[in-house]
Design an enzyme around this catalytic site. Structure first.
Site, PDB file in Angstrom:
ATOM      1  N   GLU A 138      -1.955  -8.744   3.161  1.00  0.00           N
ATOM      2  CA  GLU A 138      -2.238  -9.338   4.477  1.00  0.00           C
ATOM      3  C   GLU A 138      -3.722  -9.534   4.744  1.00  0.00           C
ATOM      4  OE1 GLU A 138      -2.258  -4.895   5.069  1.00  0.00           O
ATOM      5  OE2 GLU A 138      -1.030  -6.303   3.922  1.00  0.00           O
ATOM      6  N   CYS A 182       0.828  -1.207   0.000  1.00  0.00           N
ATOM      7  CA  CYS A 182       0.000   0.000   0.000  1.00  0.00           C
ATOM      8  C   CYS A 182       0.868   1.265   0.000  1.00  0.00           C
ATOM      9  CB  CYS A 182      -1.018  -0.028   1.143  1.00  0.00           C
ATOM     10  SG  CYS A 182      -2.382   1.119   0.830  1.00  0.00           S
ATOM     11  N   HIS A 229      -3.488  -4.749  -0.189  1.00  0.00           N
ATOM     12  CA  HIS A 229      -3.154  -5.263   1.141  1.00  0.00           C
ATOM     13  C   HIS A 229      -3.091  -6.781   1.076  1.00  0.00           C
ATOM     14  CE1 HIS A 229      -3.298  -1.494   3.321  1.00  0.00           C
ATOM     15  NE2 HIS A 229      -4.332  -1.167   2.557  1.00  0.00           N
TER      16      HIS A 229
END
Length: 195
Positions: free
Chosen positions: A179, A77, A177
């Site tokens: 994650e 990001c 993202h």
């Protein structure tokens, strides 16, 4: 394996930690130069505003440290945007690992920021997408983007095609993202850790 998550004033660190916990990896959240330099892998995450983030990185000397790292680095990001040359977000000079500008999305019909799941398409040899389909869905939250350029290893289309992933030498970057991008994101993180 020693993993350092770079500590600076950008959010979303907790979800990176949860992602590493899920795959059973130990890590340190740190801004200590020695710890970062000695780590096997470095993750540079972030949610935030470019000029504020760069001011903090400069204050801690991290703006000099990060581009000098020799081990694999994964930026996500705003981490990816800060590795670019400069950003239109408050006319910010960034770290210049990728000699690419970061631009603001401009659209009269699509909502900005670009928020939610969207597909990315691998371009050329994308080692972080090994074992995934050429097109995968991942989660984005951003108002600024890096145009498609020679470092682009995956693209996404929102307003116009833009760089979803970049790679140069030991630096790997994702606009989305990873994650919080489900199994595809987890595989991308695992591929990074396996480098």
């Amino acid at each position: 394996m020693e993993i350092a998550i770079i500590k600076y004033n950008a959010g979303n660190v907790q979800s990176v930690m949860y992602a590493l916990d899920r795959i059973g990896m130990k890590y340190q959240w740190t801004d200590d130069e020695q710890v970062i330099r000695s780590a096997d892998k470095v993750i540079f995450p972030g949610v935030g505003e470019a000029s504020t983030a760069m001011a903090y990185l400069r204050e801690k000397g991290l703006d000099q440290l990060i581009p000098s790292l020799k081990q694999p680095v994964l930026a996500t990001c705003i981490g990816m945007q800060l590795l670019c040359r400069d950003s239109e977000e408050n006319n910010t000079t960034c770290m210049g690992v990728f000699d690419v500008p970061v631009k603001r999305f401009v659209s009269s019909d699509l909502k900005i920021p670009h928020v939610g799941w969207n597909s990315i398409q691998a371009q050329g040899e994308n080692i972080l997408m090994e074992g995934l389909k050429k097109e995968e869905y991942v989660y984005f939250v951003h108002s600024f983007y890096a145009p498609v350029n020679p470092y682009t290893t995956a693209t996404c289309d929102y307003v116009q095609p833009f760089s979803a992933m970049l790679q140069k030498d030991n630096f790997y970057a994702a606009q989305f993202h990873a994650e919080i991008s489900g199994m595809a994101g987890q595989k991308i993180i695992q591929n990074f850790l396996a480098l």
